[in-house]
Design a protein around this motif. Structure first.
Motif, PDB file in Angstrom:
ATOM      1  N   ALA A  23      -8.816  -6.679  -2.863  1.00  0.00           N
ATOM      2  CA  ALA A  23      -8.643  -8.102  -3.152  1.00  0.00           C
ATOM      3  C   ALA A  23      -7.166  -8.503  -3.082  1.00  0.00           C
ATOM      4  CB  ALA A  23      -9.227  -8.442  -4.520  1.00  0.00           C
ATOM      5  N   GLU A  24      -6.291  -7.652  -3.592  1.00  0.00           N
ATOM      6  CA  GLU A  24      -4.854  -7.945  -3.548  1.00  0.00           C
ATOM      7  C   GLU A  24      -4.336  -7.930  -2.109  1.00  0.00           C
ATOM      8  OE1 GLU A  24      -3.485  -6.225  -7.899  1.00  0.00           O
ATOM      9  OE2 GLU A  24      -3.735  -4.824  -6.234  1.00  0.00           O
ATOM     10  N   LEU A  25      -4.837  -6.988  -1.293  1.00  0.00           N
ATOM     11  CA  LEU A  25      -4.430  -6.939   0.104  1.00  0.00           C
ATOM     12  C   LEU A  25      -4.912  -8.186   0.838  1.00  0.00           C
ATOM     13  CD1 LEU A  25      -3.154  -5.521   2.531  1.00  0.00           C
ATOM     14  CD2 LEU A  25      -5.334  -4.325   2.862  1.00  0.00           C
ATOM     15  N   ALA A  26      -6.132  -8.610   0.556  1.00  0.00           N
ATOM     16  CA  ALA A  26      -6.661  -9.827   1.188  1.00  0.00           C
ATOM     17  C   ALA A  26      -5.796 -11.031   0.837  1.00  0.00           C
ATOM     18  CB  ALA A  26      -8.106 -10.054   0.749  1.00  0.00           C
ATOM     19  N   LYS A  27      -5.417 -11.146  -0.414  1.00  0.00           N
ATOM     20  CA  LYS A  27      -4.566 -12.261  -0.843  1.00  0.00           C
ATOM     21  C   LYS A  27      -3.196 -12.181  -0.172  1.00  0.00           C
ATOM     22  CE  LYS A  27      -2.868 -14.610  -4.947  1.00  0.00           C
ATOM     23  NZ  LYS A  27      -2.853 -14.656  -6.404  1.00  0.00           N
ATOM     24  N   MET A  28      -2.620 -10.988  -0.113  1.00  0.00           N
ATOM     25  CA  MET A  28      -1.295 -10.797   0.482  1.00  0.00           C
ATOM     26  C   MET A  28      -1.288 -11.167   1.965  1.00  0.00           C
ATOM     27  SD  MET A  28       0.748  -7.226   0.718  1.00  0.00           S
ATOM     28  CE  MET A  28       2.318  -7.082   1.499  1.00  0.00           C
ATOM     29  N   THR A  29      -2.367 -10.811   2.673  1.00  0.00           N
ATOM     30  CA  THR A  29      -2.429 -11.056   4.113  1.00  0.00           C
ATOM     31  C   THR A  29      -3.130 -12.369   4.455  1.00  0.00           C
ATOM     32  OG1 THR A  29      -4.468  -9.756   4.295  1.00  0.00           O
ATOM     33  CG2 THR A  29      -2.377  -8.598   4.678  1.00  0.00           C
ATOM     34  N   ARG A  30      -3.492 -13.119   3.420  1.00  0.00           N
ATOM     35  CA  ARG A  30      -4.185 -14.396   3.597  1.00  0.00           C
ATOM     36  C   ARG A  30      -5.443 -14.244   4.447  1.00  0.00           C
ATOM     37  NH1 ARG A  30       1.032 -18.330   4.526  1.00  0.00           N
ATOM     38  NH2 ARG A  30       1.946 -17.928   2.498  1.00  0.00           N
ATOM     39  N   SER A  31      -6.201 -13.207   4.137  1.00  0.00           N
ATOM     40  CA  SER A  31      -7.477 -12.981   4.809  1.00  0.00           C
ATOM     41  C   SER A  31      -8.542 -12.825   3.734  1.00  0.00           C
ATOM     42  CB  SER A  31      -7.408 -11.743   5.698  1.00  0.00           C
ATOM     43  OG  SER A  31      -7.092 -10.596   4.953  1.00  0.00           O
ATOM     44  N   ILE A  36      -5.804   4.129   3.768  1.00  0.00           N
ATOM     45  CA  ILE A  36      -6.422   3.944   2.454  1.00  0.00           C
ATOM     46  C   ILE A  36      -6.299   5.207   1.612  1.00  0.00           C
ATOM     47  CG2 ILE A  36      -8.072   2.237   3.304  1.00  0.00           C
ATOM     48  CD1 ILE A  36     -10.236   4.397   3.114  1.00  0.00           C
ATOM     49  N   THR A  37      -6.369   4.998   0.306  1.00  0.00           N
ATOM     50  CA  THR A  37      -6.396   6.090  -0.660  1.00  0.00           C
ATOM     51  C   THR A  37      -7.599   5.846  -1.559  1.00  0.00           C
ATOM     52  OG1 THR A  37      -3.989   6.239  -0.645  1.00  0.00           O
ATOM     53  CG2 THR A  37      -5.114   7.233  -2.514  1.00  0.00           C
ATOM     54  N   LYS A  38      -8.435   6.849  -1.724  1.00  0.00           N
ATOM     55  CA  LYS A  38      -9.604   6.730  -2.600  1.00  0.00           C
ATOM     56  C   LYS A  38      -9.292   7.452  -3.911  1.00  0.00           C
ATOM     57  CE  LYS A  38     -13.163   5.109  -0.041  1.00  0.00           C
ATOM     58  NZ  LYS A  38     -14.305   4.359  -0.444  1.00  0.00           N
ATOM     59  N   ILE A  39      -9.412   6.723  -5.008  1.00  0.00           N
ATOM     60  CA  ILE A  39      -9.204   7.306  -6.331  1.00  0.00           C
ATOM     61  C   ILE A  39     -10.350   6.843  -7.225  1.00  0.00           C
ATOM     62  CG2 ILE A  39      -7.714   7.407  -8.370  1.00  0.00           C
ATOM     63  CD1 ILE A  39      -5.329   6.943  -6.540  1.00  0.00           C
ATOM     64  N   GLY A  40     -11.123   7.799  -7.715  1.00  0.00           N
ATOM     65  CA  GLY A  40     -12.233   7.466  -8.606  1.00  0.00           C
ATOM     66  C   GLY A  40     -13.223   6.492  -7.995  1.00  0.00           C
ATOM     67  N   GLY A  41     -13.446   6.584  -6.697  1.00  0.00           N
ATOM     68  CA  GLY A  41     -14.388   5.688  -6.029  1.00  0.00           C
ATOM     69  C   GLY A  41     -13.800   4.353  -5.623  1.00  0.00           C
ATOM     70  N   LYS A  42     -12.562   4.113  -5.982  1.00  0.00           N
ATOM     71  CA  LYS A  42     -11.905   2.854  -5.617  1.00  0.00           C
ATOM     72  C   LYS A  42     -11.072   3.045  -4.358  1.00  0.00           C
ATOM     73  CE  LYS A  42     -11.463   0.933 -10.231  1.00  0.00           C
ATOM     74  NZ  LYS A  42     -10.556   0.308 -11.182  1.00  0.00           N
ATOM     75  N   THR A  43     -11.081   2.037  -3.508  1.00  0.00           N
ATOM     76  CA  THR A  43     -10.248   2.046  -2.313  1.00  0.00           C
ATOM     77  C   THR A  43      -8.948   1.344  -2.652  1.00  0.00           C
ATOM     78  OG1 THR A  43     -12.181   1.992  -0.874  1.00  0.00           O
ATOM     79  CG2 THR A  43     -10.096   1.317   0.098  1.00  0.00           C
ATOM     80  N   LEU A  44      -7.841   2.057  -2.500  1.00  0.00           N
ATOM     81  CA  LEU A  44      -6.528   1.512  -2.834  1.00  0.00           C
ATOM     82  C   LEU A  44      -5.578   1.686  -1.659  1.00  0.00           C
ATOM     83  CD1 LEU A  44      -6.233   3.034  -6.406  1.00  0.00           C
ATOM     84  CD2 LEU A  44      -6.884   0.697  -5.829  1.00  0.00           C
ATOM     85  N   PHE A  45      -4.510   0.925  -1.665  1.00  0.00           N
ATOM     86  CA  PHE A  45      -3.495   0.981  -0.619  1.00  0.00           C
ATOM     87  C   PHE A  45      -2.129   1.130  -1.269  1.00  0.00           C
ATOM     88  CE2 PHE A  45      -6.944  -1.811   0.570  1.00  0.00           C
ATOM     89  CZ  PHE A  45      -7.320  -1.331   1.814  1.00  0.00           C
ATOM     90  N   GLU A  46      -1.287   1.954  -0.668  1.00  0.00           N
ATOM     91  CA  GLU A  46       0.094   2.065  -1.132  1.00  0.00           C
ATOM     92  C   GLU A  46       0.913   0.996  -0.433  1.00  0.00           C
ATOM     93  OE1 GLU A  46       1.925   5.916  -1.306  1.00  0.00           O
ATOM     94  OE2 GLU A  46      -0.038   6.885  -1.423  1.00  0.00           O
ATOM     95  N   ARG A  47       1.825   0.386  -1.167  1.00  0.00           N
ATOM     96  CA  ARG A  47       2.637  -0.697  -0.601  1.00  0.00           C
ATOM     97  C   ARG A  47       3.386  -0.237   0.648  1.00  0.00           C
ATOM     98  NH1 ARG A  47       3.884  -5.657  -1.842  1.00  0.00           N
ATOM     99  NH2 ARG A  47       2.881  -5.555  -3.846  1.00  0.00           N
ATOM    100  N   SER A  48       3.884   0.991   0.644  1.00  0.00           N
ATOM    101  CA  SER A  48       4.633   1.484   1.812  1.00  0.00           C
ATOM    102  C   SER A  48       3.734   1.569   3.042  1.00  0.00           C
ATOM    103  CB  SER A  48       5.252   2.853   1.513  1.00  0.00           C
ATOM    104  OG  SER A  48       4.244   3.795   1.185  1.00  0.00           O
TER     105      SER A  48
END
Length: 56
Positions: A4-12, A29-41
């Motif tokens: 959701a944060e990536l979508a907001k950041m990229t206006r998509s 992508i990085t999966k942690i505990g079933g969640k899909t996350l992204f590193e800012r770098s």
């Protein structure tokens, strides 16, 4: 960063982010505990790689 944060950041939309992940067109992508996350770098590198010089 979450999808959701990536979508907001990229206006998509969130579905667009999911579609990009599915076809391998988004940042790493990085999966942690079933969640899909992204590193800012990784997001910054993905954006930099996507930039094109329109005036060349």
């Amino acid at each position: 960063m979450t999808i959701a944060e990536l979508a907001k950041m990229t206006r998509s939309s969130v579905p667009t982010v999911y579609a990009n992940i599915k076809r391998g067109a988004g940042p790493k992508i990085t999966k942690i505990g079933g969640k899909t996350l992204f590193e800012r770098s990784d997001i910054e590198a993905w954006i930099a790689a996507a930039k094109t010089d329109r005036f060349s």
